[in-house]
Design a protein around this motif. Sequence first.
Motif, PDB file in Angstrom:
ATOM      1  N   LEU A 190       0.818  -1.211   0.000  1.00 30.94           N
ATOM      2  CA  LEU A 190       0.000   0.000   0.000  1.00 30.94           C
ATOM      3  C   LEU A 190       0.853   1.262   0.000  1.00 30.94           C
ATOM      4  O   LEU A 190       0.482   2.276  -0.594  1.00 30.94           O
ATOM      5  CB  LEU A 190      -0.924   0.019   1.224  1.00 30.94           C
ATOM      6  CG  LEU A 190      -2.128  -0.925   1.198  1.00 30.94           C
ATOM      7  CD1 LEU A 190      -2.872  -0.858   2.522  1.00 30.94           C
ATOM      8  CD2 LEU A 190      -3.064  -0.572   0.057  1.00 30.94           C
ATOM      9  N   LEU A 191       1.999   1.208   0.674  1.00 33.07           N
ATOM     10  CA  LEU A 191       2.851   2.390   0.798  1.00 33.07           C
ATOM     11  C   LEU A 191       3.811   2.560  -0.367  1.00 33.07           C
ATOM     12  O   LEU A 191       4.473   3.591  -0.475  1.00 33.07           O
ATOM     13  CB  LEU A 191       3.653   2.319   2.097  1.00 33.07           C
ATOM     14  CG  LEU A 191       2.831   2.300   3.395  1.00 33.07           C
ATOM     15  CD1 LEU A 191       3.755   2.175   4.596  1.00 33.07           C
ATOM     16  CD2 LEU A 191       1.958   3.537   3.509  1.00 33.07           C
ATOM     17  N   MET A 192       3.887   1.565  -1.232  1.00 30.89           N
ATOM     18  CA  MET A 192       4.850   1.602  -2.322  1.00 30.89           C
ATOM     19  C   MET A 192       4.531   2.714  -3.320  1.00 30.89           C
ATOM     20  O   MET A 192       3.385   2.920  -3.708  1.00 30.89           O
ATOM     21  CB  MET A 192       4.860   0.255  -3.040  1.00 30.89           C
ATOM     22  CG  MET A 192       5.950   0.111  -4.085  1.00 30.89           C
ATOM     23  SD  MET A 192       5.878  -1.531  -4.798  1.00 30.89           S
ATOM     24  CE  MET A 192       6.156  -2.530  -3.344  1.00 30.89           C
ATOM     25  N   GLU A 193       5.548   3.457  -3.716  1.00 28.51           N
ATOM     26  CA  GLU A 193       5.376   4.523  -4.697  1.00 28.51           C
ATOM     27  C   GLU A 193       5.286   3.951  -6.110  1.00 28.51           C
ATOM     28  O   GLU A 193       5.796   2.863  -6.395  1.00 28.51           O
ATOM     29  CB  GLU A 193       6.545   5.513  -4.620  1.00 28.51           C
ATOM     30  CG  GLU A 193       6.656   6.245  -3.299  1.00 28.51           C
ATOM     31  CD  GLU A 193       7.826   7.210  -3.283  1.00 28.51           C
ATOM     32  OE1 GLU A 193       8.454   7.370  -4.354  1.00 28.51           O
ATOM     33  OE2 GLU A 193       8.096   7.795  -2.228  1.00 28.51           O
ATOM     34  N   GLN A 194       4.639   4.710  -6.968  1.00 27.18           N
ATOM     35  CA  GLN A 194       4.567   4.313  -8.367  1.00 27.18           C
ATOM     36  C   GLN A 194       5.938   4.472  -9.015  1.00 27.18           C
ATOM     37  O   GLN A 194       6.698   5.379  -8.669  1.00 27.18           O
ATOM     38  CB  GLN A 194       3.549   5.186  -9.110  1.00 27.18           C
ATOM     39  CG  GLN A 194       2.121   4.989  -8.646  1.00 27.18           C
ATOM     40  CD  GLN A 194       1.566   3.634  -9.028  1.00 27.18           C
ATOM     41  OE1 GLN A 194       2.005   3.008  -9.990  1.00 27.18           O
ATOM     42  NE2 GLN A 194       0.604   3.156  -8.247  1.00 27.18           N
ATOM     43  N   PRO A 195       6.292   3.596  -9.949  1.00 25.21           N
ATOM     44  CA  PRO A 195       7.585   3.713 -10.623  1.00 25.21           C
ATOM     45  C   PRO A 195       7.611   4.925 -11.547  1.00 25.21           C
ATOM     46  O   PRO A 195       6.557   5.464 -11.909  1.00 25.21           O
ATOM     47  CB  PRO A 195       7.686   2.406 -11.414  1.00 25.21           C
ATOM     48  CG  PRO A 195       6.268   2.031 -11.686  1.00 25.21           C
ATOM     49  CD  PRO A 195       5.500   2.455 -10.459  1.00 25.21           C
ATOM     50  N   PRO A 196       8.784   5.366 -11.935  1.00 29.18           N
ATOM     51  CA  PRO A 196       8.877   6.539 -12.830  1.00 29.18           C
ATOM     52  C   PRO A 196       8.157   6.348 -14.155  1.00 29.18           C
ATOM     53  O   PRO A 196       7.722   7.331 -14.768  1.00 29.18           O
ATOM     54  CB  PRO A 196      10.388   6.700 -13.037  1.00 29.18           C
ATOM     55  CG  PRO A 196      11.009   6.038 -11.837  1.00 29.18           C
ATOM     56  CD  PRO A 196      10.102   4.895 -11.495  1.00 29.18           C
ATOM     57  N   SER A 197       8.011   5.087 -14.592  1.00 30.38           N
ATOM     58  CA  SER A 197       7.367   4.840 -15.884  1.00 30.38           C
ATOM     59  C   SER A 197       5.847   4.876 -15.812  1.00 30.38           C
ATOM     60  O   SER A 197       5.177   4.790 -16.847  1.00 30.38           O
ATOM     61  CB  SER A 197       7.806   3.471 -16.418  1.00 30.38           C
ATOM     62  OG  SER A 197       7.459   2.442 -15.494  1.00 30.38           O
ATOM     63  N   ALA A 198       5.263   4.983 -14.601  1.00 28.95           N
ATOM     64  CA  ALA A 198       3.809   4.986 -14.466  1.00 28.95           C
ATOM     65  C   ALA A 198       3.224   6.281 -15.024  1.00 28.95           C
ATOM     66  O   ALA A 198       3.882   7.318 -15.084  1.00 28.95           O
ATOM     67  CB  ALA A 198       3.422   4.822 -13.003  1.00 28.95           C
ATOM     68  N   ILE A 199       1.961   6.207 -15.433  1.00 29.55           N
ATOM     69  CA  ILE A 199       1.272   7.387 -15.957  1.00 29.55           C
ATOM     70  C   ILE A 199       1.069   8.377 -14.820  1.00 29.55           C
ATOM     71  O   ILE A 199       0.560   8.032 -13.756  1.00 29.55           O
ATOM     72  CB  ILE A 199      -0.071   6.992 -16.584  1.00 29.55           C
ATOM     73  CG1 ILE A 199       0.149   6.011 -17.741  1.00 29.55           C
ATOM     74  CG2 ILE A 199      -0.811   8.230 -17.081  1.00 29.55           C
ATOM     75  CD1 ILE A 199      -1.137   5.530 -18.375  1.00 29.55           C
ATOM     76  N   LYS A 200       1.433   9.594 -15.047  1.00 30.49           N
ATOM     77  CA  LYS A 200       1.371  10.626 -14.008  1.00 30.49           C
ATOM     78  C   LYS A 200      -0.020  11.253 -13.932  1.00 30.49           C
ATOM     79  O   LYS A 200      -0.751  11.281 -14.907  1.00 30.49           O
ATOM     80  CB  LYS A 200       2.421  11.706 -14.269  1.00 30.49           C
ATOM     81  CG  LYS A 200       3.862  11.213 -14.249  1.00 30.49           C
ATOM     82  CD  LYS A 200       4.821  12.348 -14.563  1.00 30.49           C
ATOM     83  CE  LYS A 200       6.271  11.905 -14.462  1.00 30.49           C
ATOM     84  NZ  LYS A 200       6.588  10.879 -15.474  1.00 30.49           N
ATOM     85  N   ALA A 201      -0.353  11.748 -12.773  1.00 29.64           N
ATOM     86  CA  ALA A 201      -1.521  12.599 -12.497  1.00 29.64           C
ATOM     87  C   ALA A 201      -2.843  11.855 -12.416  1.00 29.64           C
ATOM     88  O   ALA A 201      -3.810  12.396 -11.865  1.00 29.64           O
ATOM     89  CB  ALA A 201      -1.640  13.727 -13.527  1.00 29.64           C
ATOM     90  N   VAL A 202      -2.933  10.634 -12.942  1.00 25.62           N
ATOM     91  CA  VAL A 202      -4.235   9.960 -12.975  1.00 25.62           C
ATOM     92  C   VAL A 202      -4.718   9.598 -11.572  1.00 25.62           C
ATOM     93  O   VAL A 202      -5.917   9.656 -11.272  1.00 25.62           O
ATOM     94  CB  VAL A 202      -4.183   8.706 -13.867  1.00 25.62           C
ATOM     95  CG1 VAL A 202      -3.995   9.082 -15.315  1.00 25.62           C
ATOM     96  CG2 VAL A 202      -3.077   7.757 -13.415  1.00 25.62           C
ATOM     97  N   GLY A 203      -3.780   9.222 -10.701  1.00 26.99           N
ATOM     98  CA  GLY A 203      -4.184   8.804  -9.359  1.00 26.99           C
ATOM     99  C   GLY A 203      -4.792   9.924  -8.545  1.00 26.99           C
ATOM    100  O   GLY A 203      -5.841   9.753  -7.907  1.00 26.99           O
TER     101      GLY A 203
END
Length: 731
Positions: A313-326
Amino acid sequence: LPCEGDPFCLAARKDLMYKPARTKRNLKDKMITTLLLLVAISVVNGKQQPSALFTSEIDVNENCKVAVQRMSALQATEPQLMARYWDSWGKPSDALLTGHTTFLGYYDECTNLKDTVLGDMKYCLYAMAMDTNIIQSSSGSEDGVCHSSDCPTPMNVTSTFDVKIGVCYPSACSPNEFAIVLSNMNVSSITEMTTDPFSNVTNRVNIKLRVVGDSPAFCPVTDVELDASSKALIALCMVLVGLVIVGTLLDIVIWLLSSDESNLQTDKQLDKETIQEEKINTLSSPDKLVKDKKPNIKDFILAFSLYTTVPSLLMEQPPSAIKAVGSIKIFSNIFIIVLHVSFFLSFFFHSLSQNSYQLQLFTKISFQPIASITLAVESFFIVSATLSAYLMFKDMEKCKKFRLWYFYLNRFLRLSPLFYFYTLVAYKLSPLFGQGPLFFSQDAIACADSWWRNFLYITNFTPFVFDMCMPIAWHVAVDMQLVILSPVFIILLYHTWYLGLIAIGMAMVGATAMVGYVSATRGFWAAFFYNPNSQEQTLRLHIQTYYRVNSYMIGILLGYILYRKYSIAIPNWLKHATYALLWVIAIVLCSATMFAPYLEYGFIHHFTDFENVTYLMFSGLAWSVGVAIIIYICNTGYGGAVNSFLSWPGWDPLVKLSYGAALCNQMVIFFIFGSLQSGLKFSDLVFGMICLLAIVLSYVVSLMTALFVEQPISKVFSLAFKLAGIETRSK
């Protein structure tokens, strides 16, 4: 009604003084409100003779008649006890003209009377009508006619208020029988002569309180009987909690018994890498051989360990993930929860009168982002479609084919466990979640006949809103229906992009035409909450799949653009100006669609039929394009401070909890409102505090279900697939 030196009473009486500058309507409203208040004060202070409150001839069972007669006798022998009894009743007070027509009394004071000579007492909310007649005439002359030059105009004002009043009654009576008792109460008719000391005006007041119908408006359920299926669900919850405890303890024991520190560190690193792979990687290649060891029973138990679920749950999204959607998903969810609070505010407390606080909210321009709930829901579908399409394009690139069965299976396993769990909890256990004068479980009532619709993802196909099991979760069913249709467009875009664009364009044109036809033929409004047929508009438009096609198609297109990493091919010196123009377009589109209904809500302009239909046809499309532009800019490096805010890693845990919060917030709001022991008079501060409480509790409940249900079950499915030799995909 004598004031006997009471300063509050005297001030209210003085307010009745005739003033020529007032209009008759203002005088009428002020007179009725103040006189009703005086009647309530007189009852509270015992102005009525208690010995004559009940008549002896009532058509009820013998035990009920005995209980009522005993209460009448106790008026003289136990005045303090009966004062507590009458104090527990709801009493009309101020703010009647602003829609405050529900008077709860004090629920706990009623139920706590069971330890007294009164015996067991129960509580119900009765619908009553207050018939008020005020005859105003001149005084000070023998013939009753004013002969001076400033005489007031004689008035004969009749009015009726529909109110709901909390009533405490003996358990020997049924709710319907005590309705008969109420109809025979002498206190229901009050006639008094009041003479204004400040002018030659006499007011003759006739007020009668009568029960509407032969049954109460609402009685809270106090004794909930659990059937076998409810007990089985409780047992399942206990098993899940037990597995989490056992898994966590096993994880601790393994850590303590480890003798090789280096192996321990290596294992922990491998665990983190495994979690990272399962959380963020795209579909694995089907040709890749599984070289890891087969899972055993220990691995399945450790899947429930908090040492596994909390880091995920605490894990950050990787740099390759789509930004801003969350973060867009989080803010949309918060806006929806706030609007649900305002909706259930009228559901629990207020009549929908013109001046009620709930309707006053919609006249405030600051409330428009909340009032535009349909646009917030559009954001959900944009995010869902963008992520699904983007991941499937990545998978098709690796696998060289589209794995249709796996696409459906992964989406089903992502949505279903938590959705099914909340459906069962709402159906079987929600009556246990609160106790108060207004507490009841709408879900438990509706789910009894329609729970199966949730399991088949056809929740939105119901004849009435309140026939829906978990009505706020209709978007999950619509999302699954759109997921089933989406592979056609994804495959066409991937292989032949122009055929994909044609297919998407045809779908959007067809959906827009359908929205226009339904809106025009049924007379739907852009200002949805002012529409007298808002329930029909909800059923026939807002929760229907065709109304959300445009936002979903825009999401698929955005996923394709981000997958191809398309950028605007222009000279560098023009890029900043171009992206600035895109920002302006996005802001204009979103602002126009969000604030256009305010012209209606704020009584600035009444929409014509053509304007209503036009808005309903194109508002969702315009909003979707604006949001898609913002996401695109944030993923191309030109988002600036907006991207830094929307892509802040601190949002990531809340993103993972938003799905659960969207499913449980109705139960949370029912718990908050239903558990209040007495009524509330709402202001912006009170409303804001309740909204904050609802948001926090929704995410806390979502956290609990994520740790005990969603995350462990997701891990178990991954292990089961690995045990079967099937490659798995992360969320």
